[in-house]
Motif scaffolding. Structure first.
Motif, PDB file in Angstrom:
ATOM      1  N   ILE A   1      14.879  24.822  17.821  1.00 33.25           N
ATOM      2  CA  ILE A   1      15.397  26.420  17.816  1.00 33.25           C
ATOM      3  C   ILE A   1      14.729  26.646  19.193  1.00 33.25           C
ATOM      4  N   ARG A   2      15.145  27.144  20.215  1.00 33.87           N
ATOM      5  CA  ARG A   2      14.466  28.777  20.581  1.00 33.87           C
ATOM      6  C   ARG A   2      15.468  29.463  20.934  1.00 33.87           C
ATOM      7  N   GLU A   3      15.147  30.618  20.877  1.00 36.22           N
ATOM      8  CA  GLU A   3      15.974  31.897  21.130  1.00 36.22           C
ATOM      9  C   GLU A   3      15.362  32.407  22.003  1.00 36.22           C
ATOM     10  N   VAL A   4      15.324  32.951  22.970  1.00 33.32           N
ATOM     11  CA  VAL A   4      15.483  33.756  24.331  1.00 33.32           C
ATOM     12  C   VAL A   4      16.420  34.772  24.532  1.00 33.32           C
ATOM     13  N   GLU A   5      15.660  36.125  24.843  1.00 36.27           N
ATOM     14  CA  GLU A   5      16.362  37.504  24.774  1.00 36.27           C
ATOM     15  C   GLU A   5      15.460  38.105  26.510  1.00 36.27           C
ATOM     16  N   VAL A   6      16.055  38.495  27.365  1.00 36.90           N
ATOM     17  CA  VAL A   6      14.815  38.884  28.432  1.00 36.90           C
ATOM     18  C   VAL A   6      15.789  40.545  29.112  1.00 36.90           C
ATOM     19  N   GLU A   7      15.110  40.696  29.629  1.00 34.67           N
ATOM     20  CA  GLU A   7      15.817  41.771  29.816  1.00 34.67           C
ATOM     21  C   GLU A   7      15.278  42.966  31.126  1.00 34.67           C
ATOM     22  N   SER A   8      15.451  42.886  32.214  1.00 31.15           N
ATOM     23  CA  SER A   8      14.719  42.894  33.116  1.00 31.15           C
ATOM     24  C   SER A   8      15.570  43.717  34.188  1.00 31.15           C
ATOM     25  N   LEU A   9      14.614  44.645  34.881  1.00 30.17           N
ATOM     26  CA  LEU A   9      15.062  45.178  36.413  1.00 30.17           C
ATOM     27  C   LEU A   9      14.426  45.486  36.843  1.00 30.17           C
ATOM     28  N   THR A  10      14.788  45.271  38.829  1.00 35.55           N
ATOM     29  CA  THR A  10      14.486  44.538  39.295  1.00 35.55           C
ATOM     30  C   THR A  10      15.110  45.962  39.953  1.00 35.55           C
ATOM     31  N   LEU A  11      13.795  46.735  41.671  1.00 46.48           N
ATOM     32  CA  LEU A  11      14.106  47.411  42.683  1.00 46.48           C
ATOM     33  C   LEU A  11      13.355  46.863  43.669  1.00 46.48           C
ATOM     34  N   LEU A  12      14.219  47.190  44.883  1.00 46.99           N
ATOM     35  CA  LEU A  12      13.963  46.873  46.514  1.00 46.99           C
ATOM     36  C   LEU A  12      13.523  48.304  47.525  1.00 46.99           C
TER      37      LEU A  12
END
Length: 424
Positions: free
Chosen positions: A8-19
């Motif tokens: 079992i894999r549990e993944v949380e990703v929070e990201s911010l991108t600016l351009l």
């Protein structure tokens, strides 16, 4: 009794991108991802289910998808532990306004009018547990800036530069160095000559040499390609494939963009020597390929909760002992090529073709006229006769394979070889 393995894999990703494009700021984009992946290996066949549900329900759903018999076996590996990457300055403590001001200052410092500047920060929380009792978890932040600057005069040209690392805001301390090369090179590149063609001495800078090692060599040692018969290096462990001065390593533990403390099968990351003094020593493995070919796992990676596949991390050619001036002297007449605009490779044949960002003619051991739209091509056979510089540099990027993208870094010193050159 049928043995059933599950993980079992549990993944949380929070990201911010600016351009920022041509001085205009696009809307900041915040992405949040949280999911689980369940794999069940039953009767030699994988059943897979993805969803944010309880462990028992996820395993039950995955088992239902193990519908036929197969021949898959995996290597048992014990692994437990946890890791948290320590940042000096958490980017989440920096306001959006300050991040936008950084992009504005970078925009001002780039002299050409047409340019695109990107900023990314991400935080990944990963947990793994399996039916053998293995259990690991980690948190790793990443941050980076990428710049593409475009100019037009006698020709249309662009220069791209990146600074991307695991870590916090402090890793952007030297970001303005990216613009110095752009401002110095781009105006000259617009008036540069077309390149010569034919086989000649080629001195690659570390960025271009690193791309060569990743694309032309690295994909050929991914053991899934080896098992599919799609690698020129299949069945060649223990064979001399390069010069004695060539040692190539994949190391996910160094703090470059491909860093990870545990792979996506919960195996503790460790340095792996792929070529030592010209001898092919190892392939890159997940648990399945390690069982079939007899190797060490630890190179399974995935995008999000996709099925883990064999991937590189921070892959580099170890430095030699020659100063840059000594390499130019050995090159004598040829070309010095800088940076990469991408290209294509075929792991099954070892063939490669890359376009450099720019280059220079080398005459009598000295750098002379700038050249543009230049590419080089050949096979990994060129590794049998190379000369290596002393200073290794890493270049970050994202590697795509089987519709999955993961962060990686390529490293190399300046490399002198003999191969074919032509127009891009």
């Amino acid at each position: 009794m049928v043995r059933m393995f599950f993980d079992i894999r549990e993944v949380e990703v929070e990201s911010l991108t600016l351009l920022m494009e041509n001085g205009v700021i696009e809307r900041p984009k915040i992405t949040q991802f949280h999911s689980k992946s369940f794999r069940v290996l039953k009767n030699g066949f994988w059943g897979v289910f993805e969803g944010l549900i309880s462990d028992s329900e996820g395993i039950r759903m995955a088992e239902k998808n193990a519908i036929i018999k197969g021949d898959v076996e995996i290597l048992d590996v014990e692994s437990k532990g946890e890791y948290e990457f320590k940042m000096k300055i958490d980017p989440r403590d920096i306001s959006i306004e300050e991040k936008l001001n950084l992009l504005k200052e970078l925009n001002k410092s780039i002299l050409t009018e047409t340019k695109r500047i990107g900023y990314i920060e991400s935080f990944k929380r990963f947990e793994y547990r399996d039916s053998c009792g293995n259990e690991v978890r980690y948190t790793v932040p990443r941050i980076g800036v990428s710049i593409v600057a475009i100019g037009k005069d006698e020709s249309l040209q662009f220069i791209s530069k990146r600074l991307m690392k695991p870590g916090g805001w402090e890793k952007l301390e030297r970001v303005f160095e990216l613009t110095e090369e752009i401002n110095e090179v781009l105006p000259k590149l617009l008036k540069a000559k077309t390149p010569p063609s034919g086989e000649m001495n080629v001195l690659m800078n570390p960025e271009l040499a690193g791309v060569f090692i990743h694309e032309a060599f690295g994909h050929a040692v991914e053991a899934d390609h080896v098992l599919e018969g799609a690698s020129v290096l299949s069945g060649r462990i223990g064979e001399k494939i390069a010069g004695e001065n060539v040692t190539i390593v994949d190391d996910p533990t160094i703090e470059e963009f491909g860093f990870y403390p545990f792979d996506d099968e919960g195996v503790r990351a460790r340095k792996k020597v792929l070529v030592e003094n010209g001898i092919l020593k190892s392939y890159l493995h997940n648990k399945e390929t390690a069982k079939k070919l007899g190797g060490d796992p630890g190179n399974a990676r995935s995008e999000g909760v996709a099925f883990p596949i064999v991937r590189m991390s921070n892959t580099y050619l170890k430095a030699g002992d020659l100063e840059f001036e000594e390499l130019l002297e050995l090159c004598k007449n040829g070309v010095y090529l800088v940076g990469s605009r991408g290209g294509e490779t075929n792991p099954a044949t070892g063939y490669f073709q890359f376009s450099a960002q720019y280059g220079y003619i080398v005459k009598n051991g000295e750098i002379s006229e700038m050249i543009r739209d230049v590419s080089l091509m050949g096979t990994i056979e060129i590794l049998k006769n190379v000369e290596l510089g002393k200073e290794i540099e890493f270049d970050p990027g994202f590697c795509g394979k089987a519709f999955q993208t993961v962060p990686v870094a390529d490293g190399a010193p300046p490399v002198l070889c003999r191969t074919k050159v032509g127009g891009a």
